[in-house]
Design a protein around this motif. Sequence first.
Motif, PDB file in Angstrom:
ATOM      1  N   ALA A  27       0.821  -1.198   0.000  1.00 44.95           N
ATOM      2  CA  ALA A  27       0.000   0.000   0.000  1.00 44.95           C
ATOM      3  C   ALA A  27       0.864   1.261   0.000  1.00 44.95           C
ATOM      4  N   ALA A  28       1.986   1.221   0.682  1.00 44.83           N
ATOM      5  CA  ALA A  28       2.881   2.380   0.700  1.00 44.83           C
ATOM      6  C   ALA A  28       3.449   2.644  -0.692  1.00 44.83           C
ATOM      7  N   ALA A  29       3.838   1.589  -1.382  1.00 41.60           N
ATOM      8  CA  ALA A  29       4.367   1.747  -2.741  1.00 41.60           C
ATOM      9  C   ALA A  29       3.280   2.252  -3.688  1.00 41.60           C
ATOM     10  N   ARG A  30       2.077   1.699  -3.565  1.00 43.99           N
ATOM     11  CA  ARG A  30       0.972   2.167  -4.405  1.00 43.99           C
ATOM     12  C   ARG A  30       0.645   3.629  -4.120  1.00 43.99           C
ATOM     13  N   GLY A  31       0.704   4.029  -2.867  1.00 39.24           N
ATOM     14  CA  GLY A  31       0.438   5.417  -2.506  1.00 39.24           C
ATOM     15  C   GLY A  31       1.451   6.367  -3.113  1.00 39.24           C
ATOM     16  N   LEU A  32       2.712   5.977  -3.094  1.00 42.56           N
ATOM     17  CA  LEU A  32       3.751   6.812  -3.702  1.00 42.56           C
ATOM     18  C   LEU A  32       3.526   6.922  -5.201  1.00 42.56           C
ATOM     19  N   GLY A  33       3.258   5.797  -5.853  1.00 40.38           N
ATOM     20  CA  GLY A  33       3.023   5.821  -7.297  1.00 40.38           C
ATOM     21  C   GLY A  33       1.787   6.616  -7.663  1.00 40.38           C
ATOM     22  N   ALA A  34       0.698   6.410  -6.925  1.00 46.72           N
ATOM     23  CA  ALA A  34      -0.542   7.129  -7.211  1.00 46.72           C
ATOM     24  C   ALA A  34      -0.362   8.624  -6.973  1.00 46.72           C
ATOM     25  N   GLY A  35       0.324   8.988  -5.919  1.00 52.89           N
ATOM     26  CA  GLY A  35       0.576  10.400  -5.647  1.00 52.89           C
ATOM     27  C   GLY A  35       1.388  11.054  -6.755  1.00 52.89           C
ATOM     28  N   ILE A  66      -2.371  16.187 -24.197  1.00 52.02           N
ATOM     29  CA  ILE A  66      -2.244  16.575 -22.788  1.00 52.02           C
ATOM     30  C   ILE A  66      -3.417  16.030 -21.979  1.00 52.02           C
ATOM     31  N   VAL A  67      -4.629  16.233 -22.464  1.00 50.86           N
ATOM     32  CA  VAL A  67      -5.811  15.761 -21.739  1.00 50.86           C
ATOM     33  C   VAL A  67      -5.827  14.232 -21.696  1.00 50.86           C
ATOM     34  N   GLY A  68      -5.464  13.586 -22.801  1.00 48.44           N
ATOM     35  CA  GLY A  68      -5.401  12.121 -22.821  1.00 48.44           C
ATOM     36  C   GLY A  68      -4.381  11.571 -21.838  1.00 48.44           C
ATOM     37  N   ALA A  69      -3.221  12.228 -21.763  1.00 52.53           N
ATOM     38  CA  ALA A  69      -2.199  11.796 -20.810  1.00 52.53           C
ATOM     39  C   ALA A  69      -2.672  12.002 -19.374  1.00 52.53           C
ATOM     40  N   ALA A  70      -3.388  13.100 -19.129  1.00 51.62           N
ATOM     41  CA  ALA A  70      -3.896  13.354 -17.779  1.00 51.62           C
ATOM     42  C   ALA A  70      -4.925  12.290 -17.387  1.00 51.62           C
ATOM     43  N   VAL A  71      -5.804  11.939 -18.307  1.00 48.88           N
ATOM     44  CA  VAL A  71      -6.782  10.875 -18.031  1.00 48.88           C
ATOM     45  C   VAL A  71      -6.073   9.551 -17.798  1.00 48.88           C
ATOM     46  N   ALA A  72      -5.067   9.249 -18.617  1.00 45.30           N
ATOM     47  CA  ALA A  72      -4.306   8.004 -18.440  1.00 45.30           C
ATOM     48  C   ALA A  72      -3.622   7.966 -17.078  1.00 45.30           C
ATOM     49  N   CYS A  73      -3.104   9.101 -16.610  1.00 44.74           N
ATOM     50  CA  CYS A  73      -2.465   9.151 -15.291  1.00 44.74           C
ATOM     51  C   CYS A  73      -3.462   8.811 -14.185  1.00 44.74           C
ATOM     52  N   HIS A  82      -1.978  -3.647  -9.858  1.00 43.57           N
ATOM     53  CA  HIS A  82      -1.530  -4.602 -10.870  1.00 43.57           C
ATOM     54  C   HIS A  82      -0.097  -4.273 -11.276  1.00 43.57           C
ATOM     55  N   GLU A  83       0.708  -5.286 -11.436  1.00 49.11           N
ATOM     56  CA  GLU A  83       2.120  -5.103 -11.804  1.00 49.11           C
ATOM     57  C   GLU A  83       2.256  -4.393 -13.160  1.00 49.11           C
ATOM     58  N   TRP A  84       1.421  -4.731 -14.110  1.00 48.78           N
ATOM     59  CA  TRP A  84       1.533  -4.166 -15.454  1.00 48.78           C
ATOM     60  C   TRP A  84       1.282  -2.661 -15.467  1.00 48.78           C
ATOM     61  N   ALA A  85       0.507  -2.151 -14.531  1.00 50.35           N
ATOM     62  CA  ALA A  85       0.205  -0.718 -14.510  1.00 50.35           C
ATOM     63  C   ALA A  85       1.462   0.106 -14.235  1.00 50.35           C
ATOM     64  N   TRP A  86       2.387  -0.442 -13.460  1.00 53.85           N
ATOM     65  CA  TRP A  86       3.639   0.272 -13.186  1.00 53.85           C
ATOM     66  C   TRP A  86       4.435   0.443 -14.479  1.00 53.85           C
ATOM     67  N   TYR A  87       4.435  -0.589 -15.318  1.00 48.73           N
ATOM     68  CA  TYR A  87       5.163  -0.510 -16.585  1.00 48.73           C
ATOM     69  C   TYR A  87       4.448   0.409 -17.574  1.00 48.73           C
ATOM     70  N   CYS A  88       3.114   0.401 -17.559  1.00 49.65           N
ATOM     71  CA  CYS A  88       2.354   1.310 -18.424  1.00 49.65           C
ATOM     72  C   CYS A  88       2.614   2.762 -18.035  1.00 49.65           C
ATOM     73  N   ALA A  89       2.708   3.031 -16.743  1.00 54.17           N
ATOM     74  CA  ALA A  89       2.991   4.395 -16.292  1.00 54.17           C
ATOM     75  C   ALA A  89       4.396   4.830 -16.717  1.00 54.17           C
ATOM     76  N   ALA A  90       5.337   3.903 -16.708  1.00 52.35           N
ATOM     77  CA  ALA A  90       6.683   4.234 -17.188  1.00 52.35           C
ATOM     78  C   ALA A  90       6.657   4.508 -18.690  1.00 52.35           C
ATOM     79  N   ALA A  91       5.881   3.727 -19.427  1.00 51.25           N
ATOM     80  CA  ALA A  91       5.766   3.943 -20.872  1.00 51.25           C
ATOM     81  C   ALA A  91       5.091   5.281 -21.166  1.00 51.25           C
TER      82      ALA A  91
END
Length: 140
Positions: A27-35, A66-73, A82-91
């Motif tokens: 949860a701490a890692a997810r919180g950092l990523g989500a923030g 810009i708006v699409g990237a904001a929605v994706a974030c 999900h593990e794959w979401a971390w890689y999608c955020a990096a992409a």
Amino acid sequence: MSEQSGPREPGPPGEPDQRSGLRNPLAAARGLGAGTLILETIVLLLAIQPMRMLGGDLSGATIGVIVGAAVACVVLAGLLRHEWAWYCAAALQGLLILGGFLHWGLAGVGLLFGLAWLYALSVRRTILSPPKREGPPPAD
């Protein structure tokens, strides 16, 4: 206040040892990523007007990116369990850097948050990695 002395005993079998000492390191890692992703959303949306003032033509395609990237974030912030979401955020950070071909400001935001995302991934790896064993290696 309790002080720990000596090495920490491993937990029950099947439960990962927590090197970080956090109650819920996932949860701490997810919180950092989500923030990080939510902060990126705010920066992207607030950057539209300064990008218009600083860098000439801000086309409809650029605003759409810009708006699409904001929605994706925002969506990825909710999917970080999900593990794959971390890689999608990096992409996504890489795609923003490529968005620099539309407007140089997108490359700047992508680079800045790409570095922030690398830090978030480093912290995640640190708090989720198993503790290092001390002492001689086990005999075979």
